[in-house]
Each structure stands twice: as C-alpha cells, then as structure tokens.
Design a protein around this motif. Structure first.
Motif, PDB file in Angstrom:
ATOM      1  N   GLY A 192       0.561  -0.915  -0.517  1.00 34.80           N
ATOM      2  CA  GLY A 192      -0.414   0.087   0.093  1.00 34.80           C
ATOM      3  C   GLY A 192       0.818   1.099   0.671  1.00 34.80           C
ATOM      4  N   GLY A 193       2.366   1.282  -0.245  1.00 41.00           N
ATOM      5  CA  GLY A 193       2.936   2.033  -0.103  1.00 41.00           C
ATOM      6  C   GLY A 193       3.339   2.589   1.111  1.00 41.00           C
ATOM      7  N   GLU A 194       2.789   1.674   2.119  1.00 36.39           N
ATOM      8  CA  GLU A 194       3.686   2.839   3.616  1.00 36.39           C
ATOM      9  C   GLU A 194       5.245   2.102   3.848  1.00 36.39           C
ATOM     10  OE1 GLU A 194       1.780  -1.985   4.055  1.00 36.39           O
ATOM     11  OE2 GLU A 194       1.728   0.550   3.212  1.00 36.39           O
ATOM     12  N   VAL A 195       5.979   2.581   4.857  1.00 36.58           N
ATOM     13  CA  VAL A 195       7.072   3.164   4.277  1.00 36.58           C
ATOM     14  C   VAL A 195       8.098   2.775   6.062  1.00 36.58           C
ATOM     15  CG1 VAL A 195       7.667   3.235   1.939  1.00 36.58           C
ATOM     16  CG2 VAL A 195       7.756   5.196   3.891  1.00 36.58           C
ATOM     17  N   ALA A 196       9.035   1.781   6.098  1.00 32.31           N
ATOM     18  CA  ALA A 196       9.630   1.410   7.242  1.00 32.31           C
ATOM     19  C   ALA A 196      10.867   1.786   7.247  1.00 32.31           C
ATOM     20  CB  ALA A 196       9.412   0.122   7.595  1.00 32.31           C
ATOM     21  N   PHE A 197      11.615   2.121   8.205  1.00 34.08           N
ATOM     22  CA  PHE A 197      13.973   2.520   7.996  1.00 34.08           C
ATOM     23  C   PHE A 197      14.381   1.765   8.923  1.00 34.08           C
ATOM     24  CE2 PHE A 197      11.511   5.615   5.530  1.00 34.08           C
ATOM     25  CZ  PHE A 197      11.953   5.766   4.049  1.00 34.08           C
ATOM     26  N   TYR A 236      15.879   9.151   0.511  1.00 34.04           N
ATOM     27  CA  TYR A 236      17.317   9.021  -0.550  1.00 34.04           C
ATOM     28  C   TYR A 236      15.883   7.781  -1.458  1.00 34.04           C
ATOM     29  CZ  TYR A 236      20.463  12.331  -0.634  1.00 34.04           C
ATOM     30  OH  TYR A 236      21.140  14.153  -0.133  1.00 34.04           O
ATOM     31  N   ALA A 237      15.909   6.938  -0.043  1.00 32.61           N
ATOM     32  CA  ALA A 237      15.474   6.105   0.155  1.00 32.61           C
ATOM     33  C   ALA A 237      13.501   5.806  -0.193  1.00 32.61           C
ATOM     34  CB  ALA A 237      15.481   4.489   1.324  1.00 32.61           C
ATOM     35  N   ARG A 238      13.593   6.821   0.466  1.00 33.63           N
ATOM     36  CA  ARG A 238      11.854   6.799  -0.065  1.00 33.63           C
ATOM     37  C   ARG A 238      11.681   7.351  -1.401  1.00 33.63           C
ATOM     38  NH1 ARG A 238       7.632   7.994   3.280  1.00 33.63           N
ATOM     39  NH2 ARG A 238       9.437   8.603   5.335  1.00 33.63           N
ATOM     40  N   LYS A 239      12.393   8.199  -2.033  1.00 32.88           N
ATOM     41  CA  LYS A 239      12.665   8.411  -3.168  1.00 32.88           C
ATOM     42  C   LYS A 239      12.843   7.310  -4.562  1.00 32.88           C
ATOM     43  CE  LYS A 239      14.200  13.547  -3.633  1.00 32.88           C
ATOM     44  NZ  LYS A 239      15.387  14.587  -4.177  1.00 32.88           N
ATOM     45  N   ALA A 240      13.423   6.306  -3.913  1.00 36.75           N
ATOM     46  CA  ALA A 240      14.109   5.148  -4.759  1.00 36.75           C
ATOM     47  C   ALA A 240      12.923   4.196  -5.440  1.00 36.75           C
ATOM     48  CB  ALA A 240      15.100   4.310  -4.759  1.00 36.75           C
ATOM     49  N   MET A 241      12.240   3.834  -4.136  1.00 35.84           N
ATOM     50  CA  MET A 241      11.379   2.925  -3.634  1.00 35.84           C
ATOM     51  C   MET A 241       9.853   3.443  -4.334  1.00 35.84           C
ATOM     52  SD  MET A 241      11.688   1.204  -0.611  1.00 35.84           S
ATOM     53  CE  MET A 241      11.253   2.755   1.086  1.00 35.84           C
ATOM     54  N   GLY A 300       8.347   2.040  -7.729  1.00 32.60           N
ATOM     55  CA  GLY A 300       6.446   1.113  -6.753  1.00 32.60           C
ATOM     56  C   GLY A 300       6.555  -0.139  -6.682  1.00 32.60           C
ATOM     57  N   TYR A 301       7.705  -0.048  -5.565  1.00 34.78           N
ATOM     58  CA  TYR A 301       8.739  -1.105  -4.906  1.00 34.78           C
ATOM     59  C   TYR A 301       8.108  -1.972  -3.808  1.00 34.78           C
ATOM     60  CZ  TYR A 301      13.329  -3.478  -2.979  1.00 34.78           C
ATOM     61  OH  TYR A 301      13.929  -4.339  -3.140  1.00 34.78           O
ATOM     62  N   VAL A 302       8.544  -2.807  -3.912  1.00 37.45           N
ATOM     63  CA  VAL A 302       7.800  -3.630  -2.848  1.00 37.45           C
ATOM     64  C   VAL A 302       8.667  -4.875  -1.963  1.00 37.45           C
ATOM     65  CG1 VAL A 302       6.102  -5.590  -2.052  1.00 37.45           C
ATOM     66  CG2 VAL A 302       5.338  -3.143  -4.074  1.00 37.45           C
ATOM     67  N   GLY A 303       8.642  -4.071  -0.803  1.00 38.61           N
ATOM     68  CA  GLY A 303       9.855  -5.562   0.078  1.00 38.61           C
ATOM     69  C   GLY A 303      11.090  -4.805   0.829  1.00 38.61           C
ATOM     70  N   VAL A 304      12.075  -5.078   1.090  1.00 38.61           N
ATOM     71  CA  VAL A 304      13.803  -4.836   1.601  1.00 38.61           C
ATOM     72  C   VAL A 304      14.285  -4.267   0.684  1.00 38.61           C
ATOM     73  CG1 VAL A 304      15.275  -4.980   3.039  1.00 38.61           C
ATOM     74  CG2 VAL A 304      13.259  -5.647   3.923  1.00 38.61           C
ATOM     75  N   LEU A 351       8.703 -10.216   3.921  1.00 39.07           N
ATOM     76  CA  LEU A 351       7.343 -10.698   3.927  1.00 39.07           C
ATOM     77  C   LEU A 351       6.042 -10.417   4.459  1.00 39.07           C
ATOM     78  CD1 LEU A 351       8.801 -13.912   5.137  1.00 39.07           C
ATOM     79  CD2 LEU A 351       8.343 -13.837   2.686  1.00 39.07           C
ATOM     80  N   ARG A 352       6.220  -9.463   5.361  1.00 39.92           N
ATOM     81  CA  ARG A 352       4.726  -9.103   5.516  1.00 39.92           C
ATOM     82  C   ARG A 352       4.519  -7.803   4.075  1.00 39.92           C
ATOM     83  NH1 ARG A 352       4.868  -6.635  11.151  1.00 39.92           N
ATOM     84  NH2 ARG A 352       5.581  -7.822  12.467  1.00 39.92           N
ATOM     85  N   ALA A 353       5.728  -6.698   3.886  1.00 39.69           N
ATOM     86  CA  ALA A 353       5.814  -6.806   2.561  1.00 39.69           C
ATOM     87  C   ALA A 353       5.481  -6.489   1.084  1.00 39.69           C
ATOM     88  CB  ALA A 353       7.377  -5.026   2.164  1.00 39.69           C
ATOM     89  N   LEU A 354       5.355  -7.927   1.017  1.00 38.20           N
ATOM     90  CA  LEU A 354       5.078  -9.111  -0.176  1.00 38.20           C
ATOM     91  C   LEU A 354       3.466  -9.178   0.335  1.00 38.20           C
ATOM     92  CD1 LEU A 354       8.010  -8.417  -0.487  1.00 38.20           C
ATOM     93  CD2 LEU A 354       8.341 -10.907  -0.895  1.00 38.20           C
ATOM     94  N   LEU A 355       3.174 -10.086   1.173  1.00 37.15           N
ATOM     95  CA  LEU A 355       2.048 -10.218   1.536  1.00 37.15           C
ATOM     96  C   LEU A 355       0.842  -9.026   1.791  1.00 37.15           C
ATOM     97  CD1 LEU A 355       2.733 -12.949   3.819  1.00 37.15           C
ATOM     98  CD2 LEU A 355       2.070 -13.220   1.937  1.00 37.15           C
ATOM     99  N   GLY A 356       1.013  -7.517   1.999  1.00 41.67           N
ATOM    100  CA  GLY A 356       0.282  -6.752   1.995  1.00 41.67           C
ATOM    101  C   GLY A 356       0.071  -5.998   3.364  1.00 41.67           C
ATOM    102  N   LEU A 357       0.877  -7.237   4.414  1.00 42.80           N
ATOM    103  CA  LEU A 357       0.482  -7.418   5.745  1.00 42.80           C
ATOM    104  C   LEU A 357       1.278  -6.057   6.709  1.00 42.80           C
ATOM    105  CD1 LEU A 357       1.462 -10.983   6.899  1.00 42.80           C
ATOM    106  CD2 LEU A 357      -1.200  -9.850   6.572  1.00 42.80           C
ATOM    107  N   PRO A 358       0.256  -5.282   7.864  1.00 50.83           N
ATOM    108  CA  PRO A 358       1.623  -4.386   8.332  1.00 50.83           C
ATOM    109  C   PRO A 358       2.149  -4.760   8.672  1.00 50.83           C
ATOM    110  CG  PRO A 358      -0.938  -5.003   9.450  1.00 50.83           C
ATOM    111  CD  PRO A 358      -0.404  -5.864   8.362  1.00 50.83           C
ATOM    112  N   LEU A 359       3.678  -3.239   8.182  1.00 48.04           N
ATOM    113  CA  LEU A 359       4.925  -3.787   8.472  1.00 48.04           C
ATOM    114  C   LEU A 359       5.758  -3.223  10.348  1.00 48.04           C
ATOM    115  CD1 LEU A 359       6.409  -1.403   5.848  1.00 48.04           C
ATOM    116  CD2 LEU A 359       5.614  -3.671   5.627  1.00 48.04           C
ATOM    117  N   GLY A 360       6.170  -4.248  10.468  1.00 46.92           N
ATOM    118  CA  GLY A 360       7.012  -4.769  11.540  1.00 46.92           C
ATOM    119  C   GLY A 360       7.792  -3.030  12.275  1.00 46.92           C
TER     120      GLY A 360
END
Length: 367
Positions: free
Chosen positions: A191-196, A230-235, A239-243, A284-293
């Motif tokens: 869904g476009g949510e990000v974590a670092f 920078y990472a946010r811009k790249a992703m 249209g990135y999904v995953g780590v 795996l959470r990202a790929l499955l559309g689960l909330p990021l930890g």
C-alpha cells in the motif's frame, strides 16, 4: 500461502525461517542441488532461464521474490506474466548494472562519486581525465564481494585492469576519501507504507563484508533523515515492494550512493536478534500486504560474517548475548558460511566485548 524464491542461498534460507511462524511455505529455484536453502524448503534444481524448470517452480505459487540480484531479469519477467513478483523486475534490472543504478540515483538527486561509462580504451583515457586518480574500474554487471573490480593508481595500471576485466561493459568511478561505509535498509509495503532501519556501519576486508555495527555509532538525526529521503524517492519511483538496501559512503555529514540491492541484505542480518522485527519478516510482511513491523533496534548489535571459518560452537555460545547462524554450507576460503551476532544494551558494553566476537570470527580489528 506458498512463496517462491529465486535463489537458494543463505538469504533465502533466512527468509523461509522467518516466514514459517507466519504459516507460510517456500519453494526455491537454484542451479545447484547443494543450495543451502534446500534444507528448509522445497528445492527445484534448474537454470533460471530453463522453461521447464520455471514451470515446475511456478506451479501452485502465490507470489515470487528473489534473494540475490544476479537472477536473470528475463526469468523474473516471465514469472511476472503469471503471478506477482516483488520487488518489481525493473528494480532488479537497474541493480544489475552499476552504470544504470548510479544514473538512476543521480537522477533522483542523490550524490554519487564521479563515474564514466567505459567500453573502449579511448573512453578509459577520457574517463581518467574526468574522474582523476586513483580510481576504481569495475565491470558493470556481475561481480560481488569485491570481484570484478580493480583499484588503479596510474594510466598504465588502468589499461592493464581494462584488459583483465574484459575490455568492455565497464564503469570507471572516482575514488572518494570517505569517512566510513554505511548502509540503510528500507522496506515498502503493497500500500506504499514505508519503514526504515537505523543506518549501519560496515567494515570490509578484500571487498567482503566482515563486520556490521548497528546502529552505526555517532549518526546524527540529519544523516539518518537524508538516507531515508533518498530511499523513499527510489522506492516510490520504482513502485517498490519489499526490502531495499542502499550501500553508501559517509563523507562528513553527506552521503554518496555506492550500490543498491533489491533484496534482504547481509548488513541487515543483525535485525534477527537486534531489531523489533527482522528484515526478513518485514520483507515477507511487505509482499503479503501485512502491516510492517517496528524497525526499532533492541540496544546495540555487532554482526560478524564467518568467512571460510567454522568457530568452536561451544566457545561461541558460551558468550552471553551471542547468536550463531550456521548456513550448512561446505567451508572453503572466501565463502560466507555463517554469521554471529552479539547484542548489548549499550554501545559501551558492546565495544568492550567486540574483540571476543572478532576473535571468534577470525576477523580483523576495526580501524
């Protein structure tokens, strides 16, 4: 749910181990019947571009990811015609070409060392005039852990390296006197949510990562924010999904882009014990559309790769706070066969026990 992983190395192995508590199952495709991930999941042995092997691999899968970036892009694209593939094959394509990835990140506004395309001796000479000496001459494709590159100090040395590296498909990079090498692991969900994760300090020897310190000591909030931006811009651009891992040079309070890895990354192994949620579970959470930890660190961690050495398990596990990961691979010089992570509540306590960790890994002292 069954997840397919292109590649059967230790990163795939650790992805599967993190996914089993979530009720997932895994299948790997790898050319080697001895791929170490085969010990924790179904292994399909075959070439990545073999149509029959790809069909056997894809049957019954819900989605596909990959555990190293030298998987042929064509294999990912063929699979993407049938089922979801994350991260997107475009990210894989860019990461496989050092010229393409530096041009991509530069286009997003991230500083890089000076670089030039090199396909001829004339381009090499022009490049040396542009970036200066010393410089790094690298193959644009392939090569990892220090392979496929040469540090050159003179035009004559550069020409010898040019021929040794194949004489085409190269990139010349100016050598930057950096303070240290750091990396950032970022994760983006469906869904476009990000974590670092916090920036990590990395120490290499012979082009191979030997030690990671997490969080990197002395990182300012400004530097962390720059890396995240920078990472946010790249992703977002991909249209990135995953780590996604960004390998960076720190020069004072600036960051220069070096390379990217569209996958879980060696410098994130510390997250298994040292973060609220490991990079593997968050991928795996990202790929499955689960909330990021949560990516918050649990104190301070040091991760040392076991390269061509098998420590005494009894001695290693006698050190409180140490965690041993053995990949089940045959030991040979220069090969990553495991890693050990030491966690402490404070940096001072970690620094005090760091020599013991390095001795177990037979790694050099940090400089």
């Amino acid at each position: 749910m069954r997840i397919g992983i292109l590649g059967g190395g230790q990163l795939g192995r650790m992805l599967a181990l993190s996914g089993y508590p979530l009720g997932l199952s895994f299948r790997f495709l790898d050319p080697s019947p001895e791929a170490c991930a085969g010990g924790v999941g179904e292994l399909v042995v075959g070439d990545y571009l073999d149509g029959e092997a790809l069909a056997r691999f894809a049957e019954g899968l819900d989605l596909v990811t990959y555990e190293f970036e030298n998987v042929p892009v064509e294999a990912a694209r063929r699979l993407a015609e049938k089922l979801p593939v994350y991260p997107p094959p475009k990210a894989l394509e860019i990461a496989q070409d050092r010229l393409a990835e530096k041009s991509f990140m530069q286009g997003l506004g991230m500083p890089t060392p000076p670089f030039r395309r090199v396909d001829t001796l004339e381009e090499l000479r022009e490049g040396l005039a542009g970036v200066g000496l010393p410089a790094l001459l690298k193959t644009r494709r392939g090569g990892y852990d220090g392979r496929g590159q040469a540090l050159v100090h003179s035009p004559e040395e550069a020409e010898r390296a040019f021929h040794a590296l194949g004489g085409q498909g190269l990139i010349l990079e100016g050598f930057v006197p950096f303070h240290r090498e750091v990396s950032l692991l970022a994760v983006r969900g469906l869904g476009g949510e990000v974590a670092f994760y916090p920036l990590v300090e990395n120490r290499h020897q012979g082009g191979i990562l030997r030690l990671s310190l997490a969080p990197a000591p002395g990182v300012s909030p400004t530097l962390q924010q720059k890396a995240e931006a920078y990472a946010r811009k790249a992703m977002e651009a991909l249209g990135y999904v995953g780590v996604l891992a960004l390998e960076l040079f720190q020069v004072g309070e600036e960051l220069l882009f070096n390379e990217m890895a569209p996958r879980v990354h060696n410098s994130g192994h510390w997250t298994i014990e040292g973060a609220e949620t490991s990079q593997f579970e968050n991928h795996l959470r990202a790929l499955l559309g689960l909330p990021l930890g949560s990516t918050a660190p649990r104190g301070h961690s040091a991760m040392a790769n076991l390269i061509g050495v098998k420590p005494d398990f009894r001695e290693a596990l006698a050190l409180p706070g140490l965690h041993l990961h053995w990949y089940g691979k045959a030991v040979r010089p220069g090969r990553k066969v495991g890693h050990i992570t030491l966690r402490r509540d404070t940096w001072e306590d970690l620094a005090q026990d760091l020599p013991h960790l390095l001795a177990l890994a037979q790694a050099p002292e940090p400089v």
